[in-house]
Write a protein that holds these residues in place. Sequence first.
Motif, short mmCIF file in Angstrom:
data_model
loop_
_atom_site.label_atom_id
_atom_site.label_comp_id
_atom_site.label_asym_id
_atom_site.label_seq_id
_atom_site.Cartn_x
_atom_site.Cartn_y
_atom_site.Cartn_z
N SER A 1 1.00 -1.17 0.09
CA SER A 1 -0.05 -0.04 0.00
C SER A 1 0.90 1.35 0.10
O SER A 1 1.99 1.04 0.32
CB SER A 1 -0.94 -0.15 1.25
N THR A 2 0.21 2.48 -0.43
CA THR A 2 1.14 3.67 -0.39
C THR A 2 0.85 4.35 0.91
O THR A 2 1.32 5.60 1.06
CB THR A 2 0.48 4.47 -1.38
N LEU A 3 0.32 3.67 2.02
CA LEU A 3 0.08 4.42 3.44
C LEU A 3 1.51 4.86 3.87
O LEU A 3 1.58 5.95 4.51
CB LEU A 3 -0.60 3.41 4.21
N SER A 4 2.50 4.18 3.70
CA SER A 4 3.92 4.61 4.29
C SER A 4 4.35 5.78 3.76
O SER A 4 4.89 6.41 4.45
CB SER A 4 4.63 3.20 4.06
N GLU A 5 4.28 5.84 2.37
CA GLU A 5 4.63 7.18 1.70
C GLU A 5 3.98 8.32 2.16
O GLU A 5 4.39 9.62 2.58
CB GLU A 5 4.68 6.92 0.18
N GLU A 6 2.65 7.94 2.48
CA GLU A 6 1.49 9.02 2.90
C GLU A 6 2.03 9.45 4.14
O GLU A 6 2.30 10.50 4.53
CB GLU A 6 0.30 8.45 2.82
N LEU A 7 2.47 8.53 4.97
CA LEU A 7 2.63 8.84 6.48
C LEU A 7 4.09 9.66 6.43
O LEU A 7 4.08 10.66 7.08
CB LEU A 7 2.93 7.63 7.13
N ALA A 8 4.97 9.23 5.67
CA ALA A 8 6.35 9.80 5.59
C ALA A 8 6.09 11.17 5.17
O ALA A 8 6.96 12.04 5.72
CB ALA A 8 7.00 9.08 4.72
N GLU A 9 5.22 11.34 4.41
CA GLU A 9 5.12 12.99 3.88
C GLU A 9 4.36 13.85 5.07
O GLU A 9 4.77 14.80 5.36
CB GLU A 9 4.09 12.93 2.64
N TYR A 10 3.29 13.18 5.65
CA TYR A 10 2.75 13.77 6.71
C TYR A 10 3.88 14.21 7.78
O TYR A 10 3.82 15.39 8.21
CB TYR A 10 1.53 13.11 7.26
N LEU A 11 4.58 13.10 8.29
CA LEU A 11 5.44 13.39 9.40
C LEU A 11 6.35 14.55 9.08
O LEU A 11 6.79 15.11 9.98
CB LEU A 11 6.01 11.90 9.66
N SER A 12 7.02 14.32 7.64
CA SER A 12 7.86 15.43 7.41
C SER A 12 7.50 16.96 7.37
O SER A 12 8.11 17.73 7.67
CB SER A 12 9.02 15.08 6.39
N GLU A 13 6.37 16.91 7.17
CA GLU A 13 5.43 18.15 7.23
C GLU A 13 5.38 18.73 8.52
O GLU A 13 5.47 19.75 9.07
CB GLU A 13 4.32 18.19 6.48
N GLU A 14 4.79 17.59 9.28
CA GLU A 14 4.47 17.91 10.81
C GLU A 14 5.45 18.14 11.92
O GLU A 14 5.51 19.00 12.71
CB GLU A 14 3.50 16.71 11.21
N TYR A 15 6.74 17.34 11.36
CA TYR A 15 7.86 17.58 12.33
C TYR A 15 9.05 17.59 11.59
O TYR A 15 10.01 16.55 11.53
CB TYR A 15 8.01 15.93 13.06
N PRO A 16 9.33 18.70 11.01
CA PRO A 16 10.37 19.04 10.21
C PRO A 16 11.51 18.98 10.96
O PRO A 16 12.77 18.87 10.23
CB PRO A 16 9.96 20.53 9.48
N GLU A 17 11.73 19.08 12.17
CA GLU A 17 12.71 19.20 12.94
C GLU A 17 13.36 17.89 13.42
O GLU A 17 14.36 17.67 14.04
CB GLU A 17 12.47 20.04 14.30
N TYR A 18 12.71 16.93 13.19
CA TYR A 18 13.24 15.41 13.46
C TYR A 18 13.81 14.87 12.15
O TYR A 18 13.50 15.33 11.22
CB TYR A 18 12.10 14.39 13.97
N SER A 19 14.73 13.79 12.39
CA SER A 19 15.02 12.84 11.20
C SER A 19 14.10 11.86 10.70
O SER A 19 13.12 11.37 11.69
CB SER A 19 16.30 12.13 11.56
#
Length: 212
Positions: free
Chosen positions: A147-165
């Motif tokens: 599924s593409t959920l993982s990419e969607e999550l990655a995108e969401y997380l990098s927008e939401e938490y740009p300060e983390y790796s």
Amino acid sequence: MEKQIVGVANSKGGTGKSTIAIHLACCALETGVNVSLVDTDAQGSVKDWANVRPDSMETPNVVCNNDPYSIHVTIERLEDELIVVDSPAGLSEITGEVLGLSDLVLVPIMPSVLDLWGVGEFERVLEEQAQEGLEVVLVTSKYDHASTLSEELAEYLSEEYPEYSHLEYGICDRVAYKRQMGQGQTVLEGNDARAKNEVRRLYHDINDLLHE
Ligand SMILES: Nc1ncnc2c1ncn2[C@@H]1O[C@H](COP(=O)(O)OP(=O)(O)OP(=O)(O)O)[C@@H](O)[C@H]1O
Ligand SMILES: [Mg+2]
């Protein structure tokens, strides 16, 4: 070589913390790194795993302590190059201590919106510790590779938490993890090549971040 402490934490239960902690420690071991695996969860998943591990298999030095007042002494005394610390679900004092002692914390997140809700307090603690110098690394866990959920999550997380790796690759949902762990093993001793590759890649990526 300087000792590195990697915590694995998420206040959400069942996101794969213990599975990832055990696999990281075993990946380190196979590359010749001395490693201790510290179980700070009263539930004792790491301890249970170690108890059923076959004697013939190389095993990290497993230490159990879920006392927030003495955990720092336990960890300071360990002399291995790498210390991997598994922490419990929920937000107890011990998790705060683990975050405070770690050089890097790996936060396994499952690609479901339900797993992103209700971690507000944990986010606040992470943020505080990040300001004190803790490197926070988000990793996708137990995701369906079809599924593409993982990419969607990655995108969401990098927008939401740009300060983390953010790790580009995480750990898929695979029967191999369940099967091997139940026998005191890891996917490294099983025959799922994709699982082996992904845990080795995870260890490699974490190692790069530790030595940057
Ligand atoms: N990548 C994976 N693929 C399939 N099953 C997994 C995977 N990772 C973990 N599991 C399974 O999911 C369940 C929870 O995993 P695990 O105990 O590692 O999570 P946890 O975050 O440590 O849980 P807790 O919050 O209770 O400590 C276990 O049954 C485990 O075997
Ligand atoms: Mg656990």
